[in-house]
Design a protein around this motif. Structure first.
Motif, PDB file in Angstrom:
ATOM      1  N   ALA A  20     -27.645 -14.092 -29.805  1.00 38.14           N
ATOM      2  CA  ALA A  20     -26.331 -14.418 -29.259  1.00 38.14           C
ATOM      3  C   ALA A  20     -26.282 -15.856 -28.786  1.00 38.14           C
ATOM      4  O   ALA A  20     -27.263 -16.403 -28.282  1.00 38.14           O
ATOM      5  N   ALA A  21     -25.093 -16.453 -28.937  1.00 30.95           N
ATOM      6  CA  ALA A  21     -24.847 -17.770 -28.345  1.00 30.95           C
ATOM      7  C   ALA A  21     -24.546 -17.583 -26.852  1.00 30.95           C
ATOM      8  O   ALA A  21     -24.007 -16.541 -26.463  1.00 30.95           O
ATOM      9  N   PRO A  22     -24.902 -18.535 -25.994  1.00 32.14           N
ATOM     10  CA  PRO A  22     -25.536 -19.821 -26.314  1.00 32.14           C
ATOM     11  C   PRO A  22     -27.057 -19.758 -26.313  1.00 32.14           C
ATOM     12  O   PRO A  22     -27.705 -20.794 -26.447  1.00 32.14           O
TER      13      PRO A  22
ATOM     14  N   SER B 169     -29.160 -17.514 -20.744  1.00 31.11           N
ATOM     15  CA  SER B 169     -28.997 -18.922 -20.409  1.00 31.11           C
ATOM     16  C   SER B 169     -27.562 -19.360 -20.667  1.00 31.11           C
ATOM     17  O   SER B 169     -26.764 -18.613 -21.251  1.00 31.11           O
ATOM     18  N   CYS B 170     -27.246 -20.593 -20.254  1.00 30.16           N
ATOM     19  CA  CYS B 170     -25.945 -21.176 -20.551  1.00 30.16           C
ATOM     20  C   CYS B 170     -26.147 -22.640 -20.947  1.00 30.16           C
ATOM     21  O   CYS B 170     -27.225 -23.206 -20.759  1.00 30.16           O
ATOM     22  N   PHE B 171     -25.087 -23.249 -21.466  1.00 30.39           N
ATOM     23  CA  PHE B 171     -25.149 -24.639 -21.929  1.00 30.39           C
ATOM     24  C   PHE B 171     -24.018 -25.403 -21.248  1.00 30.39           C
ATOM     25  O   PHE B 171     -22.838 -25.111 -21.460  1.00 30.39           O
ATOM     26  N   GLY B 172     -24.358 -26.377 -20.404  1.00 32.80           N
ATOM     27  CA  GLY B 172     -23.369 -27.115 -19.635  1.00 32.80           C
ATOM     28  C   GLY B 172     -23.009 -28.420 -20.299  1.00 32.80           C
ATOM     29  O   GLY B 172     -23.681 -29.440 -20.074  1.00 32.80           O
TER      30      GLY B 172
ATOM     31  N   SER C  15     -20.362 -20.889 -21.285  1.00 31.15           N
ATOM     32  CA  SER C  15     -20.504 -19.498 -21.740  1.00 31.15           C
ATOM     33  C   SER C  15     -21.778 -18.857 -21.217  1.00 31.15           C
ATOM     34  O   SER C  15     -22.868 -19.406 -21.367  1.00 31.15           O
ATOM     35  N   GLY C  16     -21.611 -17.678 -20.627  1.00 29.51           N
ATOM     36  CA  GLY C  16     -22.740 -16.899 -20.141  1.00 29.51           C
ATOM     37  C   GLY C  16     -23.122 -17.160 -18.711  1.00 29.51           C
ATOM     38  O   GLY C  16     -23.952 -16.430 -18.142  1.00 29.51           O
TER      39      GLY C  16
ATOM     40  N   PRO D 232     -19.026  -8.894 -19.400  1.00 29.77           N
ATOM     41  CA  PRO D 232     -19.921  -9.525 -18.424  1.00 29.77           C
ATOM     42  C   PRO D 232     -20.541 -10.848 -18.904  1.00 29.77           C
ATOM     43  O   PRO D 232     -21.417 -11.389 -18.243  1.00 29.77           O
ATOM     44  N   HIS D 233     -20.079 -11.368 -20.041  1.00 31.09           N
ATOM     45  CA  HIS D 233     -20.611 -12.644 -20.548  1.00 31.09           C
ATOM     46  C   HIS D 233     -19.856 -13.805 -19.893  1.00 31.09           C
ATOM     47  O   HIS D 233     -20.400 -14.502 -19.047  1.00 31.09           O
ATOM     48  N   GLY D 234     -18.618 -13.991 -20.250  1.00 33.38           N
ATOM     49  CA  GLY D 234     -17.756 -14.950 -19.573  1.00 33.38           C
ATOM     50  C   GLY D 234     -18.010 -16.410 -19.920  1.00 33.38           C
ATOM     51  O   GLY D 234     -19.008 -16.768 -20.549  1.00 33.38           O
ATOM     52  N   HIS D 235     -17.059 -17.257 -19.486  1.00 30.24           N
ATOM     53  CA  HIS D 235     -17.113 -18.704 -19.769  1.00 30.24           C
ATOM     54  C   HIS D 235     -16.696 -19.467 -18.508  1.00 30.24           C
ATOM     55  O   HIS D 235     -15.668 -20.132 -18.488  1.00 30.24           O
ATOM     56  N   PRO D 236     -17.480 -19.406 -17.449  1.00 27.31           N
ATOM     57  CA  PRO D 236     -17.028 -19.900 -16.139  1.00 27.31           C
ATOM     58  C   PRO D 236     -16.928 -21.423 -16.028  1.00 27.31           C
ATOM     59  O   PRO D 236     -17.499 -22.186 -16.811  1.00 27.31           O
ATOM     60  N   GLU D 237     -16.216 -21.804 -14.974  1.00 25.01           N
ATOM     61  CA  GLU D 237     -16.255 -23.170 -14.487  1.00 25.01           C
ATOM     62  C   GLU D 237     -17.372 -23.222 -13.451  1.00 25.01           C
ATOM     63  O   GLU D 237     -17.457 -22.350 -12.569  1.00 25.01           O
ATOM     64  N   VAL D 238     -18.240 -24.230 -13.565  1.00 18.72           N
ATOM     65  CA  VAL D 238     -19.429 -24.307 -12.711  1.00 18.72           C
ATOM     66  C   VAL D 238     -19.485 -25.684 -12.046  1.00 18.72           C
ATOM     67  O   VAL D 238     -19.315 -26.713 -12.716  1.00 18.72           O
TER      68      VAL D 238
END
Length: 804
Positions: free
Chosen positions: A500-502, A533-536, A571-572, A624-630
């Motif tokens: 799965a991405a990312p 993990s996520c990719f910022g 994402s994630g 529960p994956h989501g694409h939040p603002e961080v």
């Protein structure tokens, strides 16, 4: 008295089943609303239906001409009966309860539980004009008509398993606890009571089933089940592939729906020709179902999963339930045979049922021992079609083996559990008061099974696999068709295989550019599926498709780096299992344009990292994956968290995006294929303005266009994958850009046409189509909008040498 118009499947009442017709008429006059007896209407005329080995069934005709009324009487057979057998009272009760539900049943008129009227208990129900198909091959029908009949049968069974037990008053209709084990014991006991000789195959099958009864999610699900759901127990509309009534509810109860569905699928396992078929019942095994138009077993299973509002659960023990169905039929056949020896069976062929019982036991034992895995003609055609499409490319035997395993795994674990995943996520969310939960058991169960099957980290291609014990060592070209298959279930499949991405992009970055310590700390648990993990990269204030626009500040201090930035569409990042972010920012804004950016490894629990909000995608938070603002506020990480070196971020990003775009595009093709499959089923069963949808010219045009667009996009994507393997990502840049434009556009068009064929259902939660459309539309923006890629394609084309 003029002879009434009676159906051809009736005959004069057999001598053994004759009863007092005058007593019946008198009872009906008092108990059946609308029934009258007079000299004008004449005596009640009674005919016996030719089919049925269990409860004798009769056509009752009152009056003549326009005043003719027809009823159906169903009664227990005469003589001594086995305990709990021939439960016509249960039939009457369940049909009465289902009146007005989505499961079509005859109207019931009255039940007599005494034997002082016609000698046995009986009930009266509505006579329905329609078609009952005795030959499961459906001769003299067009293939599209056959498909529609099977699709209608499948849909009604799914509706039956979705009945609201509370609303229908059937919540106490049975004892579902331990249903499978109790069922196996019941039919073993039934056999013992009607045994006329020792049947070794039956004894072996009995021992195997009782000793190895599963206790899993599928066996513990509860619904109303029919118990004898097959084609000839259904009345279809006289001209349309529409079910008017389901008959013969004697074996209905509350239990595991998978057992009911497995029984319905028995014809796929039974021989279509020869003595076995003549005695044990006609089957489909051995027929060219593709040519006949009858859906293959794989298609039929997936059709049921799509139709059902409750999933079957895991199909891991599917062969057990098929064997159990044969076991039950063998026991019932033995009972019919014993009644024949006693002279009170309803069928003139009942004396053959001793041999039938033996054959059914043999078939059941064969399925149980073999765990049937032979390829059907549809599966073989699928392989041939795939080889024709991929034949221009050199693909390894390993690829074809993995593709076959992946298709089977999707059928067995993924499609049936999409609804289970959604239900478990909802339950956990309600219990914990948040949509961002990690304890979703079915997901972890499937991941374990994928590891066991060797379907894990398939994205790790040849040049990246040798460093680790994970991955299959495929080429980009070989992974691409597998990624397409996973794309058919974007909700569950990619993560199930740790593809799965990312995470895939991040794992590739760590594999290629990470130090040994970085790999040990972060790559290993990611490869094992223990963390996510996520990719910022993307930022709210700049066009982040151009990495040189990034404003995130990375300041080097004596003992580390300090980060200040706000990222979104990360994402994630909302998933509690997300433990690390690969972060892109600027370390030196004064450096050359493509050497300003760097990538850092940032633990998600580092002080100053805060998930601000969940970004909604067309109104959905995608939990529960989501694409939040961080937010990253004065986040400090050590120097050793730098990837490759300062100013190398753009270089890493370019290396990361190539494979990721291939993955996205192949998943989009999988989504489009699934949408088209769903539409093909829909147009076979849906009527509009007097005709099936498949008869509409606009629908046929849509289907043709959908297939053309899918094939064009697949070949373009495979070309890009092949070039990545042979000439490298840099030289495949134009092809990668082209597929990034073509695939989302194609998928959106295909899914949109499928939605149109489903009408209101297409945009509801009752199908996956709305989810597929949302994913496809989002991918027109992810990794850069179409406009950016079109500009890149055009610029590359302008630099090409013209040969005029």
């Amino acid at each position: 008295m003029v002879a009434p118009d009676v159906p051809s499947n009736t005959k004069p009442v057999a001598e053994a089943h004759k009863f007092d017709e005058k007593a019946l008429s008198k009872w009906m006059a008092s108990n059946v609303k609308g029934f009258k007896l007079s000299q004008e209407t004449g005596p009640l005329q009674v005919f016996q239906f030719t089919h049925g080995q269990s409860n004798p069934t009769f056509l009752l005709v009152s009056g003549s001409g326009k005043n003719t009324k027809k009823y159906v009487l169903r009664k227990k057979p005469p003589g001594k009966l086995l305990p709990s057998a021939h439960a016509i009272e249960r039939e009457y009760h369940v049909m009465s309860a289902l009146a007005g539900s989505r499961v079509p049943v005859p109207r019931t008129y009255g039940l007599c539980e005494q034997d002082n009227v016609i000698g046995t208990p009986f009930y009266i129900m509505q006579y329905i004009e329609g078609r009952i198909f005795k030959d499961i091959e459906l001769p003299k029908m067009h293939p599209t008509q056959r498909f529609a009949i099977y699709a209608a049968m499948n849909k009604v069974l799914a509706e039956l398993h979705s009945v609201d037990l509370e609303a229908t008053g059937l919540k106490s209709y049975g004892k579902p606890e331990g249903f499978i084990a109790r069922n196996a014991k019941r039919w073993a006991d039934q056999y013992e009571k009607s045994k006329t000789e020792l049947i070794p195959d039956f004894e072996d099958l009995k021992d195997s089933l009782i000793k190895n009864t599963p206790n899993d999610e599928a066996s513990n699900q509860v619904s109303l089940i029919h118990g004898d759901f097959r084609l000839d127990n259904i009345i279809f509309h006289p001209t349309e592939p529409r079910v008017l009534a389901v008959l013969d509810w004697e074996l209905s109860t509350l239990g595991a729906p998978i057992s009911d569905f497995a029984y319905n699928c028995l014809p796929y396992y039974s021989p279509s020709r020869g003595g076995v078929a003549e005695l044990a019942g006609q089957g489909l095994n051995g027929l060219d179902l593709v040519q006949l138009g009858i859906p293959e077993l794989r298609t039929y299973k997936n059709m049921y999963i799509q139709n059902s509002r409750r999933a079957v659960g895991t199909l891991n023990n599917w062969e057990f339930y098929v064997s159990l169905s044969y076991f039950r039929l063998a026991a019932i056949s033995q009972g019919v045979y014993k009644r024949a020896l006693q002279g009170n069976a309803s069928s003139s062929h009942a004396n053959k049922y001793g041999d039938v019982s033996k054959l059914l036991a043999k078939l059941g034992l064969s399925v149980y021992r073999s765990q049937l895995s032979t390829k059907t003609s549809a599966a073989l055609i699928d392989i041939q079609s795939a080889k024709a499409t991929l034949g221009m490319f050199k693909l390894s035997d390993k690829f074809w083996d993995l593709r076959s395993k992946l298709l089977d795994f999707m059928d067995q674990y993924i499609y049936p559990n999409e609804a289970v995943f959604e239900e478990q996520h909802l339950k956990a969310s309600l219990e914990q008061g948040t949509r961002w939960v990690d304890n979703i058991p079915i997901r972890e169960f499937i991941k374990t099974k994928a590891k066991e099957a060797g379907l894990w980290n398939l994205f790790l291609t040849q040049n990246k696999t040798h460093q680790h014990s994970y991955g299959a060592g495929l080429t980009n070209l070989e992974y691409a068709p597998l990624c397409e298959i996973m794309g058919r279930s974007p909700i569950l499949a990619p993560e199930a295989f740790n593809c799965a991405a990312p995470d895939t992009g991040n794992m590739e970055v760590l594999t290629i550019y990470g130090t040994q310590q970085q790999q040990k700390t972060w790559l290993t648990p990611l490869l094992q599926g223990e963390i996510r993990s996520c990719f910022g990269m993307t930022e709210p204030l700049v066009a982040s498709s151009d990495a040189t626009n990034i404003e995130a500040n990375i300041e080097r201090v004596e003992d580390g780096y300090i980060i200040n930035a706000r990222k979104w569409w990360t994402s994630g990042a909302g998933d509690p299992r997300c433990k690390v972010c690969i972060f892109m920012g600027k370390t030196d804004p004064t450096a050359p344009k493509h050497q300003q950016q760097s990538m850092l490894i940032v633990p998600m629990d580092a002080p100053g990292v805060r998930v601000v909000r969940a970004m909604h995608v067309f109104g959905n938070d995608d939990a529960p994956h989501g694409h939040p603002e961080v937010e990253f506020k004065n986040v400090k990480v050590p120097l050793e968290n730098m990837l490759l070196g300062e100013g190398r971020g753009f270089e890493i990003a370019q290396g990361r995006l190539g494979p990721g775009r291939i993955h996205h595009c192949m998943r989009l093709i999988g989504m489009a294929e699934r949408a088209l499959d769903m539409m093909l089923v829909r147009v076979h069963e849906r009527y509009a303005h007097g005709a099936l949808l498949l008869k509409k010219g606009a629908i046929l045009k849509d289907i043709a266009d959908m297939r053309i667009e899918i094939e064009k996009t697949r070949l373009l994507t495979l070309q890009a994958a092949a070039m990545m393997d042979t000439v490298g990502n840099k030289h495949a840049k134009q092809q990668i850009a082209m597929i990034k434009v073509a695939a989302p556009k194609m998928a959106l068009s295909v899914i949109d046409k499928a939605i149109q064929s489903f009408g209101g259902m297409g945009i509801s939660q009752d199908t996956i189509l709305a989810t597929l459309w949302t994913h496809a539309r989002t991918l027109r923006l992810a990794d850069g909008p179409d406009e950016v890629h079109r500009e890149s394609i055009a610029n590359l084309e302008l630099t090409r040498t013209c040969r005029l």
